[in-house]
Scaffold this active site. Sequence first.
Site, PDB file in Angstrom:
ATOM      1  CB  ALA A   1       0.428  -2.450  11.530  1.00  0.00           C
TER       2      ALA A   1
ATOM      3  CG  HIS B   1      -7.487  -1.028   7.861  1.00  0.00           C
ATOM      4  ND1 HIS B   1      -8.141   0.022   7.286  1.00  0.00           N
ATOM      5  CD2 HIS B   1      -6.346  -0.508   8.388  1.00  0.00           C
ATOM      6  CE1 HIS B   1      -7.424   1.134   7.463  1.00  0.00           C
ATOM      7  NE2 HIS B   1      -6.334   0.831   8.136  1.00  0.00           N
TER       8      HIS B   1
ATOM      9  CD  GLU C   1      -3.064  -2.016  10.564  1.00  0.00           C
ATOM     10  OE1 GLU C   1      -3.629  -2.121   9.473  1.00  0.00           O
ATOM     11  OE2 GLU C   1      -2.458  -0.979  10.935  1.00  0.00           O
TER      12      GLU C   1
ATOM     13  CD  GLU D   1      -2.972   1.223   2.226  1.00  0.00           C
ATOM     14  OE1 GLU D   1      -4.029   1.807   2.050  1.00  0.00           O
ATOM     15  OE2 GLU D   1      -2.643   0.752   3.305  1.00  0.00           O
TER      16      GLU D   1
HETATM   17  N1  BES Z   1      -2.867   1.073   5.914  1.00  0.00           N
HETATM   18  C1  BES Z   1      -1.934   1.548   6.861  1.00  0.00           C
HETATM   19  C2  BES Z   1      -0.507   1.297   6.453  1.00  0.00           C
HETATM   20  C3  BES Z   1       0.018   2.316   5.488  1.00  0.00           C
HETATM   21  C4  BES Z   1       0.441   3.526   5.927  1.00  0.00           C
HETATM   22  C5  BES Z   1       0.085   2.067   4.151  1.00  0.00           C
HETATM   23  C6  BES Z   1       0.922   4.465   5.021  1.00  0.00           C
HETATM   24  C7  BES Z   1       0.536   3.006   3.253  1.00  0.00           C
HETATM   25  C8  BES Z   1       0.980   4.209   3.693  1.00  0.00           C
HETATM   26  C9  BES Z   1      -2.154   0.915   8.225  1.00  0.00           C
HETATM   27  O1  BES Z   1      -3.438   0.476   8.442  1.00  0.00           O
HETATM   28  C10 BES Z   1      -1.900   1.957   9.248  1.00  0.00           C
HETATM   29  O2  BES Z   1      -2.674   2.868   9.325  1.00  0.00           O
HETATM   30  N2  BES Z   1      -0.844   1.834  10.002  1.00  0.00           N
HETATM   31  C11 BES Z   1      -0.473   2.798  11.006  1.00  0.00           C
HETATM   32  C12 BES Z   1      -0.654   2.260  12.384  1.00  0.00           C
HETATM   33  C13 BES Z   1      -2.005   2.546  12.919  1.00  0.00           C
HETATM   34  C14 BES Z   1      -2.193   1.993  14.296  1.00  0.00           C
HETATM   35  C15 BES Z   1      -2.357   3.997  12.963  1.00  0.00           C
HETATM   36  C16 BES Z   1       0.983   3.119  10.804  1.00  0.00           C
HETATM   37  O3  BES Z   1       1.626   2.410  10.063  1.00  0.00           O
HETATM   38  O4  BES Z   1       1.439   4.090  11.386  1.00  0.00           O
HETATM   39 ZN    ZN Z   2      -4.735   2.043   8.827  1.00  0.00          ZN
END
Ligand code: BES
Ligand code: ZN
Length: 931
Positions: free
Chosen positions: A329, A368, A365, A194
Site C-alpha cells: 500500500a 502515515h 497507511e 515513493e
Molecule cells: N510507504 C510505504 C510504501 C512504500 C514501500 C514505498 C516501499 C516505497 C518503498 C507504505 O506505507 C508501506 O509501508 N507499505 C507496506 C505495507 C505496510 C502494512 C507494512 C508495504 O507495502 O509492504
Molecule cells: Zn508505511
Amino acid sequence: MVNSHRKRILKVYLGFYCTAIILPKICICSQFSMPSSDQFNQDLGAFPAATNGEPFPWHELRLPNTAIPLHYDLLVHPNLTSLDFVASEKIEVLARDATQFIILHSKDLEIMNATLHSEEDLRYRKPGRKLDVLSYPAHEQIALLVPEKLTADLKYYVAIDFQGKVADGFEGFYKSTYRTLGGETRTIAVTDFEPTEARMAFPCFDEPLFKANFSIKIRRESRHIALSNMPKVKTIELEGGLLEDHFETTVKMSTYLVAYIVCDFKSVSGTSSSGVKVSIYASPDKWSQTHYALEASLKLLDFYESYFDINYPLPKLDLIAIPDFGAGAMENWGLITYRETSLLFDPKTSSAFDKLWVTRVIAHELAHQWFGNLVTMEWWNDIWLNEGFAKYMELVSLNATYPELQFDDYFLEVCFEVIKRDSLNASHPISNQAKTPTQIQEMFDTISYNKGACILNMLKDFLSEEKFRKGIIHYLKKFSYQNAKNDDLWSSMSNLLFQGEDEEVRDMMATWTLQKGIPLVVVEREGRSLRLRQERFLSGVFREDPAWRALQERYLWHIPLTYSTSSSDVIHRHILKSKTDILDLPESTSWVKFNVNSNGYYIVHYEGHGWDQLIQQLNQNHTLLRPKDRTGLIHDAFQLVSAGRLTLDKALDLTRYLQHETSSLALLKGLGYLELFYHMMDRRNISDVSENLKHYLLQYFKPVIDTQSWNDEGSVWDRMLRSTLLTLACDLNHTPCIRKATDLFSQWMESSGKLNIPTDVLKIVYSVGAQTTEGWNYLLEQYKLSMSGAEKNKILYALSTRKHQEKLMKLIELGMEGKIIKTQDLASLLHAIARNPKGQQLAWNFVRENWTHLLKKFGLGSFDMRIIISGTTSHFSSKDELQEVKLFFDSLKAQGLHLDIFQIVLETISKNIKWLEKNLPTLRTWLLART
Ligand code: BES
Ligand code: ZN
C-alpha cells in the site's frame, strides 16, 4: 555552434561563481542543509556531461538549495489507448541565492519546452524567457539554464511542457489492467511515487524536504473518473467531449505523496466524526468487497484524530484497491493506494489472518497521514521516522479499535522477525546513509519498519503510555507541514520529561538508532545477587570463533531492563548502561525472568541454572509466567542455540511443556521452530531425522490437532492456531487431515466451486486438492475466474505446493507472462515455489538464468527483487549451495549491481550450515529418545 554554446555556459557559471562568493548568503529556511551550489562551483572542473555533450552544471545526487519550489500547477492528459501522456506544469520557485540554473529531477520524460517568468514579467504580461534544458540521466536530473541569473529572494515561475509513456511496471505514472466478470480487460492509469518516482511523472524537486502546494488538473474521457489527493472543485468540458477535472490545491507536502488516478471504479462512502468524507474505491465487480475497509477506516480515522489531538487536515480521504501494485500500500495524502489483497475483504474467502492484515494495512497507511505526510523525515536515512512509527501505530490503533483482533499478541512476531535480521553482522543502524535511488529503496526494510516499531514500543513501556503519547503529540505539532530528523523526535519527547529523564531518553535512544544490532543480556545468579553483562548478540558467530571478539568492539546499549521473579508479580526496572552491573534481589526466589512481556528489544541468556529453573517452572505450572513471557523464553532459547550459547536439547526440553500450553501465541512459537527444523531436514533429504521429527510432531501435538474443527469459529488466535495446525498435519500427511481436506475439495469441485469452505482451512483444502492433476487444473481454472484476491492468493499458494516440476515451471511461465498470474504476484510465487522441496532448485535456477528479465520487470532495489533474491536462496544450508549463491552475487557485483541483501543472504546460509554442523547430531539423538 557547440563551442559557442559551451563558452556561454562557462560564462554563466563563472558569473554565478563570483556572485555566490561576493554576496552574503541569506538563509530563508533554516531547515535546508543540503549541499549548496557554491560547493559545486568551487570545483569547476567537475562537470559531468549532459546527454548533448554539454557540461551539466551540477554533479551531486542531491539538488542544490538555491531555488526551492513553492507551488506546482500540474495538468496531465493520459491516453489510455495509446498509453502515453502529455502534460504541462508551472512551478513557482523562490530563488534563495542568485543562480543561473535550476536543477530538477526528471526521469524518462521528454521535455518539449521550458520558459521562465519573473513576477514582474507576469505583472506586465511580458512573454516568458525560453530556457535551455540539459539532461543528465545518470542522476535523473535536468538543468534549466537561465539567461540572466535569478535574483535572490525573488519568486519565479518555470513553465514546462513535457510528455511521457504511461509506464509498464509499478512506478511513476503507470498502467494497470483488470478483467471484468464479463471477461473484458480494462485499463486504468495510476501513480506510485515513493521514494523517488514522482520524477517519472513530472519534472520536480523530488526530495522530501522540498515541500510545496500542488494544484492538479487531469484530462479524461467521460467513461472515466479522475481522482487526486484533494477533492474535485470543478469539471470543464473541452472540445471533442474531453473533460478536465480541477482539484483543490493541496496542503504543503512532499512530491512523493502526490497521486492521481484515471479509472472507472465504483466506491462506497461514509463520513468520519469530524466530517471527513471517506471513500473506498475498487473495480466495479469488486465493489461488494469494500465495506469492511470503510468501517475500519472510519473507525481508525476517528481514533487517530483523537489520539494525536490533530485533525486530519484534508476534506476527504480515498482508499483505492489497485489491480497491479508493487508494494502492499502507499500513503499518498488523501488518496491511499492499496494492493487489492491489502484493502478488500470478502467474507467468503478472506480468513482471520486476511482480516487482521487488511486492518493493519489500513491502520498503517492512515497513521502515515500524520507520521510521514504531516511531519516528514528530512531525508531517506531517517525513513524509520515514517515507517517505524506507522508500524508501531498499527499496534496502538488496533489495540484501541479492534481489541478482538488481538494484535497485541501478534506484535511480538513483528519484533522476532527483525531480530533474525538484526543479529547478523550485515545489519545496519536504523538511521543509515542512503544516496542513490537503489540505496534509498533498500532503506525500506525490516530494520526501518520492525526495529523502528519495536524500539518505540520499548520506549513507551519505559516512559509510560501517557508520557510517550504527549511526546509524540508535541513532535507532530511542532513539525507539522515541515520535516524532522532523528534528533528532533528525541528533543520533542525530552521536552516534556523531568530534568535528567530527558537526557536519559536522548542518550538511550541514540544507542538503539545509531548503532546496529541487538544486545544480549547475560544473567548469572548467586543467591540474591544478579550479575549482569551485555554483549552484542550475533547468531551464527560463536564466542569461540576468532571473529567474535572484533565484532563485539565498541557496542554498548542503554537497556531499559525489566524483570519479575517467582516471588511476586511486581515488575522491577533497571537501566543497564555499562557492560556489567550487579543487582540485588529484594527476596530469594526460585527463578528470575527478564524482559517482562517481551517488550524490550534484547535477548536474555540465563547462565548457571537459570534456564533449568525456568524450564522446571514451565513444567510444574507454566501459568505462573505470562503468555508473552513464555513465548519470549521459547524465542530466546532457540536464538541462543543459533549463537552457540545454549544446547539444542536444552531448548527442545523447554518445549516439552507445550502439551499443556493454553496460549496459542506460545504454542505457535514452539511449533514454529519444530516445523522449521522439519522443513530444513526435508529440503536436505536428511530423511531419518525428518521422518522422526514428523512422527514426533504428529504424536506430540496429536491431542491439539485432533480437537481442531473445520470451521471458522473462535477468536482470531483460535482460528490462526487452527489454520497452522491443520496445515502442518496435512503437510505431514496425517491421514485424518488429508481425508477431510480431500473430501471437502471433491465437494467443492462437484459444486463447481460454489460450495463455501470455511476460510481458515481454504488454503489447506486447495493445497491437498492440488496434488492431483485434475485438482491442479481445476484450481488453475478457478484462479482465472475468481474475483477475490484473498482466494486467488490461496489458490496460487496451493498450486505451488505441487510436487511436479513441470507444473511448477508452468506457474513460473504464467507469472513471467503476466496475464493469468500478474507480475505483482511473481515474487511471492517464486518464494512459494522455493519453499517446496521439489521446487527449490527450479526457482533458484530460474532466477539465475532469467536475472535480466526479472531486473527489467522490478528494478534492483524494489521489494519484489529483494523478496525474489532472499526467497529463493536464504533457506540453503550446504557449502555447495553457499558457493553457488556467492558466485552468482559476485557476477552481479562485477556488473556494478550491489544490494545489501546479498551479504544478508550469504550470512544467513553460513548460519544455516553452522547450525546443521553443530546441532544435527543432537537433534537426531533427542528425537530417537522420544519417538
Ligand atoms: N510507504 C510505504 C510504501 C512504500 C514501500 C514505498 C516501499 C516505497 C518503498 C507504505 O506505507 C508501506 O509501508 N507499505 C507496506 C505495507 C505496510 C502494512 C507494512 C508495504 O507495502 O509492504
Ligand atoms: Zn508505511
